[in-house]
Motif scaffolding. Sequence first.
Motif, PDB file in Angstrom:
ATOM      1  N   ALA A 128      -5.966 -31.573  25.855  1.00 38.16           N
ATOM      2  CA  ALA A 128      -5.883 -31.121  24.469  1.00 38.16           C
ATOM      3  C   ALA A 128      -7.142 -30.389  24.026  1.00 38.16           C
ATOM      4  O   ALA A 128      -7.090 -29.484  23.194  1.00 38.16           O
ATOM      5  CB  ALA A 128      -5.625 -32.313  23.554  1.00 38.16           C
ATOM      6  N   GLN A 347      -0.606 -26.266  20.966  1.00 33.85           N
ATOM      7  CA  GLN A 347      -1.375 -27.408  21.445  1.00 33.85           C
ATOM      8  C   GLN A 347      -0.785 -28.700  20.918  1.00 33.85           C
ATOM      9  O   GLN A 347      -0.783 -29.735  21.606  1.00 33.85           O
ATOM     10  CB  GLN A 347      -2.834 -27.287  21.012  1.00 33.85           C
ATOM     11  CG  GLN A 347      -3.773 -28.236  21.750  1.00 33.85           C
ATOM     12  CD  GLN A 347      -3.786 -27.987  23.235  1.00 33.85           C
ATOM     13  OE1 GLN A 347      -4.112 -26.895  23.694  1.00 33.85           O
ATOM     14  NE2 GLN A 347      -3.415 -28.987  24.010  1.00 33.85           N
ATOM     15  N   ASN A 351       0.191 -31.542  23.477  1.00 33.47           N
ATOM     16  CA  ASN A 351      -0.408 -32.874  23.346  1.00 33.47           C
ATOM     17  C   ASN A 351       0.651 -33.966  23.252  1.00 33.47           C
ATOM     18  O   ASN A 351       0.428 -35.104  23.667  1.00 33.47           O
ATOM     19  CB  ASN A 351      -1.303 -32.943  22.107  1.00 33.47           C
ATOM     20  CG  ASN A 351      -2.549 -32.098  22.245  1.00 33.47           C
ATOM     21  OD1 ASN A 351      -2.854 -31.607  23.326  1.00 33.47           O
ATOM     22  ND2 ASN A 351      -3.252 -31.903  21.154  1.00 33.47           N
TER      23      ASN A 351
END
Length: 507
Positions: A128, A347, A351
Motif C-alpha cells: 500500500a 490503491q 489494499n
Amino acid sequence: MARAELMDYDKALELFEPVIGLEVHVELNTTTKMFSPAPNPANSAYHGAEPNTLVSPVCLGLPGSLPVVNGDAVRSSISLGLALGCSIAPSSRFARKNYFYPDLAKNYQISQYDEPIAFEGSVEVELANGRVFDVPIERAHMEEDAGKLTHVGGSTGRIQGAEYSLVDYNRAGVPLVEIVTKPIFGAEADAPELAKAYVSTIRDIALSLGISEARMERGNLRCDANVSLRPRGAEQLGIRTETKNVNSFRSIERAVRYEIQRQAAILAKGGSITQETRHWHEDTGTTSPGRPKSDADDYRYFPEPDLLPVVPSAELIDKLRAALPEAPAAHRRRLKAQWGFTDLEFQDVANSGLLVELEETVKAGATPAAARKWWTGEIARLANAAGVDAASLVAPVHVAELAQLVDSGSLTDRLARQVLEGVVAGEGSPQQIVDIRGLAVVSDDGALIAAIDEALASQPDVLAKIRDGKVQAAGAVIGAVMKAMHGKADAARVRELVLERASAPVE
C-alpha cells in the motif's frame, strides 16, 4: 492457557530483524483427484458433497490400488510454475512423505521432494505504501491433500478434550501445488503486510489461470507462515515457527505480526524459540503450540515406486507459456487506466485485496465506480464486523445486480443496504430479495403526491415557509413522506414534488 507476553511492535523491530517465509497451498480444480478417478471436491461442481462419497480404492488406500497421475493437474502445475517465473524441470519425480496421517488411509502422502516440477522463480508484490518486493520462489511442487478430521466433544473443536473424531476422505487426494518461498529479508515493519499481499497475489495468479477456485474460506488456498527473528547485526537466522493453514488475508497479516511480537518478548528476556508448528486462533488473535517441527529427514522421503517421473515435452511447456495471462502488476496497471481511477482510488481497491472481485463485478455489468463503492464500503464493513474476508460474503454477480438496481432507480442506497444484508444472509439474489421483501422504490407519483399532500396539510406552518421562498423548510415534509413510504421513495423525486405541490420555485 495463559496468554503469551507480547513486546510492543515498534520496540520489537528496534531489537530484531524479522525474516519470513511463506508456503502457500493451492488446491487445483481439476475434475478428478491427483492420483484417483474420484471426483475432486475442490471443483465447485462437487463442493459440499456428503462425507466419504467422493472416494475410490486409491483414496481409501485399499490393498492393490495404484495411483495414476492426473494429466490436467500436471498441466495446471506447469502453468502456475511459469506464472511464478519458475524454471520447469525437464523431469520431476514424486516421493513418499512418511508421517502419521490419520486422514490419509495409506498413512503417507505422495508429494515431491528433491525433484519438484518448478523451481527458482520470483513474484512482484506491491504494498500500500508503494514499496515493491520481488519475493523469491524456491520451488512449486505437486502433491495430494489430506482428508478432514472432525473432533466431536470438547469446547474448542480440536482434538484436545474431544470424545472421538470423525474422518472424511473426500478431500484426501485433492491435487495441490505447494509454493515455497526462500527466506524473505528486508521487509522490516512491512513484513505482515507483505505476507498478506503475497498470498493475495498468488490468489490472483491462480484465478487468472483458471486452475483453482482459490476460495480461502473453503480451504482452496491456505498459507503456512514461517517467522523468525535475529538480533540486529546478526548473520545467523533465528529459530522459526510455522503457523499452519491460515485461511484469510486478514489472519495472515495478524498471525505474522503476533509471532513477531511474541518471539521478541521471549528473546528479549534471554529465552529461546522452539521450532514448532503453531495454530492460529481467529477469535483471540493468538497462536498456540502445535507439534515440534520436523525436518526433511524425519519424513523419510523416498521415490514413489508406483509412479514414473513426469517428463513434460518442450512443446507443451512452450504452449502453456504462450497461454499465460498478464502478470498481476501489469494487469493492475491496465485496470487502473481502463477504469479511470485516481492513484488513491485504485490503491484503496488494491489494499482491500478485492481486485479480482471488483473486476468480476464490472464484467457482470456494474460500473467501476459502483463496484468500488460497494466492495470497499458496505461489503467491507459487513466483513469486518463478521471477522471474515469480504470475498467470502457475496458473489460479484450479485454485487453487479445490486448496483444495477440502484442505477436504474429501483433501489435507493438505503434500501440497497438492506438487500445486501439479505444476500449475505443467504436469502437469494438481490432481485429475489427485493420481490420477497417488497423493497422496490415507490415510483408511482400518484402515491407520492397523496403522501405529500397529507404531510403539507398537517404542517401548514412549513407550507407557508416554503411559499415564502424558504425551500430548506421542505426537509420536514420530505422526512414525513419518507417515513410514510417506509423509506421506499426517491428523496430527490419527493423533494421535486413537494416544491411543485407548494407552488414554490425550485432552486
